[in-house]
Write an enzyme that holds these catalytic residues in place. Structure first.
Site, short mmCIF file in Angstrom:
data_model
loop_
_atom_site.label_atom_id
_atom_site.label_comp_id
_atom_site.label_asym_id
_atom_site.label_seq_id
_atom_site.Cartn_x
_atom_site.Cartn_y
_atom_site.Cartn_z
N CYS A 154 0.84 -1.20 0.00
CA CYS A 154 0.00 0.00 0.00
C CYS A 154 0.88 1.26 0.00
CB CYS A 154 -0.93 0.10 1.21
SG CYS A 154 -2.00 -1.31 1.41
N ASN A 184 -0.97 1.44 6.14
CA ASN A 184 -0.22 0.43 5.38
C ASN A 184 0.30 -0.57 6.40
OD1 ASN A 184 1.59 -0.98 3.74
ND2 ASN A 184 3.17 0.60 3.92
N GLY A 185 0.02 -1.86 6.20
CA GLY A 185 0.48 -2.87 7.15
C GLY A 185 -0.66 -3.80 7.55
N TRP A 188 -3.02 -2.44 -1.62
CA TRP A 188 -2.77 -3.83 -1.98
C TRP A 188 -3.49 -4.63 -0.91
CZ3 TRP A 188 -0.57 -8.31 0.00
CH2 TRP A 188 -0.30 -9.32 -0.93
#
Ligand code: AGP
Length: 615
Positions: free
Chosen positions: A2, A101-102, A75
């Site tokens: 991401c 993100n993560g 993503w």
């Protein structure tokens, strides 16, 4: 994975964020979203499509002058790529916004707790859980946003790079990271945030790379404030000067980043050699290697850990170190290594290899090896990346930004750096004599020019691709130094053209893959002169007897293989140890042309992302 972009300041955040997201699309491109706000208005737009579509969607909406904004290109990890799961996510009160993100590993437990407190969830994402956890913390503890984020993050297990905004505090952004990179650009009375620094290259040269477990408060017109999340200590942020410029991240007249990056290899390899290969002094100078040379010279074993293409470069490294240093080498997939309770001796040297320097499994493997007392010497492309910070020493490949998802120049520069290291250590150890050392140095110094020359005339590769772009399968064979190249060639074809491809050591063909060969099977064979030429010629005969279609990569001037193969691609002559630097090139271009002929998105193949920051 991401990509995250955010901005707070006096400029219009919209073009900064859209352009920034497009630069970060290499990190994921399942869906995209943006949030824009000023003191009185705000708007959120999300699409289950790419950033270009997000831009079109925003153009349909009424314009307003925003002063702050955040964007995300996704993503998917938790939940399918649809509009609901796209970021930014909103808290139940409608005040707090997040891009993340993560992966929040304990999101399920946290979500159940929040549901008990009557929170409602509109997406399947772990990120929506996190923003509501922050909201609940704010309510319970009656603290400022930064503090609430900090307390909430202390309950989280997993990885995050986040930007949080509170509508009630329109002059402030809170950003934090653990395991997912975040760069903060410092402007005049303004801040830029990105998963890397590319979104703000044209606006500022001053950047703070947030460290793991750090939170930063970005208040318009005030200096950045950074704290450690767990021990709550204020940290003095280190401001770095950006070296990359805008030109480095543009296509520069090429149709695709991948093609540009293939053609950048002469320059990238020159950069990897610059200041290290000193022809006039007949020397190799890598200061960090010199600093730690005893670790290498006394090593019981070298362990190379990496993923994907970098793992293939590691396999070439195995041949190089075993030949020139005469030390046993093991090459490990980081994802297997980390979960295996690996045996590590105190006199082992561990070499992680990574283009991005952010690959989650490689990073975790480094941490395990470090805990067990190993010395870690990294090979990375991205300066200041998480992996480069986690190691005891290391070398940068200096390939420049690699934006195409399929790795090209990163691979050849990794091999260049591995060659320099192996030669230097081999000379120090006395395995390579003075004359041979000089010959190798001369040869290595000529690699960029030879590649440049090869790349001038590659039309035949495109022509060969026209015969095979409809094949459902392809086999790649190589021996010795070119076995990893066969693996890399197969990976390139798979990832960008979606053709099933397998790489094998040529001799292994008889133990199974030969059953696949018939008149419909293209077989790419790396059959360079030095190395195991006679053996590979025999393998070619075996394929021919079974009517397989042979595409042979041969040394310039070869006549024997020419008579047997359906197609030949000539590459410059070299010592066997440097042949991967040449044999890789036609395989990159072969995949590129096939993917184009199949109408595939070369730079952003489906399901993939450039940095795999989740395990
Ligand atoms: C290769 O073309 C891919 N991009 C992928 O295999 C990549 O090499 C792998 O994810 C490792 O990435 P890293 O080098 O950034 O750690």
């Amino acid at each position: 994975m991401c990509g995250i972009v955010a901005y707070i300041g006096d400029k219009n955040p919209l073009p900064i964020i859209i352009e920034g997201l497009q630069r970060l699309e290499y990190r994921g491109y399942d869906s995209a979203g943006i949030f824009l706000s000023n003191k009185s208005e705000n708007s959120t737009t999300k699409v289950a499509a790419k950033v270009e579509d997000l831009k079109l969607e925003i153009e349909k909406k009424p314009n307003f002058k925003a002063t702050v904004g955040m964007g995300h290109t996704r993503w998917a990890t938790h939940g399918v790529p649809n509009q609901e799961n796209a970021h930014p996510h909103l808290s139940n009160s409608g005040d707090l916004f997040i891009v993340h993100n993560g992966i929040i590993e304990n999101y399920d437990v946290l979500k159940k707790e929040l549901i008990k407190r009557e929170y409602t969830f509109y997406s399947e994402t772990d990120s929506e859980v996190l923003i509501n956890l922050i909201e609940e913390t704010q309510k319970q503890e009656q603290v400022k946003l930064g503090k609430a984020v900090q307390i909430a993050l202390n309950q989280v297990v997993g990885a995050y790079g986040i930007v949080v905004f509170d509508r009630k505090k329109p002059d402030e952004l809170v950003v934090a990271r653990l395991g997912s990179p975040l760069a903060i650009g410092l402007g005049k009375d303004s801040f830029y945030v990105g998963s890397d620094a590319t979104p703000f290259l044209e606006y500022t040269r001053d950047v703070v790379y947030l460290e793991d477990s750090e939170i930063a408060i970005l208040k318009k017109g005030k200096p950045i404030k950074v704290r450690n999340i767990s021990d709550d200590i204020e940290v003095d942020p280190y401001i770095e000067k950006l070296k990359w410029n805008l030109e480095n991240i543009q296509k520069g007249g090429y149709d695709h980043f991948m093609l540009k990056e293939i053609f950048e290899q002469p320059q990238a390899i020159s950069n990897a050699l610059r200041g290290r290969l000193l022809m006039s002094e007949n020397q190799i100078q890598i200061s960090s290697l010199t600093e730690h040379e005893n670790k290498f010279l006394n090593a019981r074993r070298i362990l190379i850990i990496a993923c994907g293409t970098s793992w293939h470069a590691g396999l070439v490294g195995e041949y190089l170190f075993e030949s020139f240093l005469r030390v046993p080498v093991e090459v490990e997939y980081a994802s297997e290594f980390r979960y295996r309770n690996p045996i590590i001796f105190p006199d082992d040297v561990v070499i992680p290899i990574s283009q991005s320097g952010e690959t989650a499994d490689t990073l975790a493997a480094i941490k395990i090896a470090k805990e067990k007392g190993a010395f870690i010497f990294g090979i990375c492309n991205v300066v200041g990346s998480s992996i480069s910070r986690e190691t005891h020493g290391g070398v940068y490949t200096h390939a420049g930004p690699e934006i195409g998802v399929a790795s090209t120049k990163a691979f050849t520069t990794q091999i260049t750096v591995l060659s320099l290291m192996a030669l230097k250590l081999g000379e120090l150890k006395g395995v390579i004599g003075k004359v041979k050392f000089h010959d190798y140095l001369t040869e290595l110094s000529q690699v960029p020019d030879k590649i440049e020359c090869f790349l001038k005339n590659t039309n035949n590769i495109r022509e060969i691709a026209t015969h095979y772009h409809k094949s459902p399968n392809c086999l790649y064979l190589g021996r010795g130094y070119n076995f990893p190249v066969a693996l890399e060639g197969a990976l390139k074809l798979k990832e960008i053209s979606y053709i099933h491809a397998e790489g094998y050591p040529a001799a292994e063909m008889k133990h199974g893959p030969i059953a696949l060969i018939d008149e419909n099977m293209p077989v790419v064979v790396i059959a360079t002169k030095k190395g195991h030429y006679d053996k590979i010629v025999s393998n070619i005969q075996e394929i021919k007897s079974r009517k397989g279609k042979i595409i042979a990569i041969v040394t310039q001037g070869d006549t024997t293989v020419k008579q047997l193969a359906d197609h030949v691609i000539e590459i410059p002559e070299s010592s066997e140890c440097f042949s991967p630097l040449f044999s890789t090139l036609p395989l990159q271009l072969f995949s590129y042309h096939i993917a184009l002929m199949r109408g595939c998105n070369v730079d952003q193949p489906r399901n993939l992302a450039k940095s795999v920051t989740v395990e």
